[in-house]
Design a protein around this motif. Sequence first.
Motif, mmCIF file in Angstrom:
data_model
loop_
_atom_site.group_PDB
_atom_site.id
_atom_site.type_symbol
_atom_site.label_atom_id
_atom_site.label_comp_id
_atom_site.label_asym_id
_atom_site.label_seq_id
_atom_site.Cartn_x
_atom_site.Cartn_y
_atom_site.Cartn_z
ATOM 1 N N HIS A 79 -22.271 -20.465 43.021
ATOM 2 C CA HIS A 79 -23.905 -21.127 43.242
ATOM 3 C C HIS A 79 -23.718 -22.078 44.662
ATOM 4 N N ILE A 80 -24.772 -22.176 45.481
ATOM 5 C CA ILE A 80 -24.187 -22.772 47.095
ATOM 6 C C ILE A 80 -25.461 -23.964 47.215
ATOM 7 N N GLN A 81 -25.194 -25.678 47.377
ATOM 8 C CA GLN A 81 -26.285 -26.618 47.259
ATOM 9 C C GLN A 81 -25.654 -26.945 49.260
ATOM 10 N N VAL A 82 -26.955 -26.487 49.282
ATOM 11 C CA VAL A 82 -27.299 -27.002 50.926
ATOM 12 C C VAL A 82 -27.186 -28.698 51.465
ATOM 13 N N CYS A 83 -26.651 -29.048 51.376
ATOM 14 C CA CYS A 83 -27.330 -30.409 51.897
ATOM 15 C C CYS A 83 -28.641 -30.181 53.007
ATOM 16 N N LYS A 84 -29.448 -30.795 52.261
ATOM 17 C CA LYS A 84 -30.900 -30.714 53.179
ATOM 18 C C LYS A 84 -31.347 -32.406 54.392
ATOM 19 N N THR A 85 -29.875 -33.632 54.067
ATOM 20 C CA THR A 85 -30.835 -34.788 54.542
ATOM 21 C C THR A 85 -30.862 -34.845 55.887
ATOM 22 N N LEU A 86 -31.034 -35.512 56.352
ATOM 23 C CA LEU A 86 -30.517 -36.237 57.529
ATOM 24 C C LEU A 86 -29.596 -35.297 58.762
ATOM 25 N N SER A 87 -28.405 -36.115 58.233
ATOM 26 C CA SER A 87 -27.753 -35.575 59.081
ATOM 27 C C SER A 87 -27.064 -33.906 59.237
ATOM 28 N N CYS A 88 -27.650 -33.871 58.276
ATOM 29 C CA CYS A 88 -27.008 -31.732 57.980
ATOM 30 C C CYS A 88 -28.797 -31.288 58.721
ATOM 31 N N GLU A 150 -21.227 -17.540 56.708
ATOM 32 C CA GLU A 150 -20.501 -15.777 56.504
ATOM 33 C C GLU A 150 -19.405 -15.544 57.054
ATOM 34 N N GLU A 151 -18.693 -16.587 56.532
ATOM 35 C CA GLU A 151 -17.244 -15.763 57.366
ATOM 36 C C GLU A 151 -16.866 -16.063 55.391
ATOM 37 N N ILE A 152 -17.408 -17.683 55.127
ATOM 38 C CA ILE A 152 -17.066 -18.022 53.684
ATOM 39 C C ILE A 152 -16.894 -17.030 52.638
ATOM 40 N N ILE A 153 -18.341 -16.949 52.556
ATOM 41 C CA ILE A 153 -19.174 -15.860 51.448
ATOM 42 C C ILE A 153 -18.311 -14.330 51.730
ATOM 43 N N LYS A 154 -17.429 -14.535 52.810
ATOM 44 C CA LYS A 154 -16.526 -12.579 52.898
ATOM 45 C C LYS A 154 -15.490 -12.606 51.986
#
Length: 157
Positions: A79-88, A150-154
């Motif tokens: 499960h991937i959680q992508v930060c969406k707040t200001l810096s990211c 993509e590299e991490i997922i692979k």
Amino acid sequence: MTDNIPQEFESRLEEIKGRYPNANSAMMPALFLAQEHFGHISHDAITWVSERLGIAPVHVMEVASFYTMYYRKPVGRYHIQVCKTLSCALRGSRKIVESLKKRFGIEANEVTSDGMWSYEEVECLGSCGTAPMCEINDTYFENLSEERVEEIIKRIE
């Protein structure tokens, strides 16, 4: 269904409760334990924690619904959680989310048909200085680009 919990989980919860002077203080680790068993914070998970800690189900649900680390519905094995707040956001998290959508062929908060992958956008994960970043299960990945994700997922595959 809360009476079919393996004894291992019951024992682990008793050990957790023993660390705290008040049952309310054991709620967050109890929710993690319930999530480990049930796969997400389901109605049965809420009931189990409520019954074992002697806390009203509504109070357990308030905590479980506040924090993003408790999954309210099933997630993929990864499960991937992508930060969406200001810096990211300023450093490209939206592009990362779009690349995940394209790669997996699912929307945020869905699970791939093989049950392996899911992703979501979350509020700050506390790594603003290394934005953009994401968390896969319990591991942080920072200074990301679409290519690096993509590299991490692979590697995981």
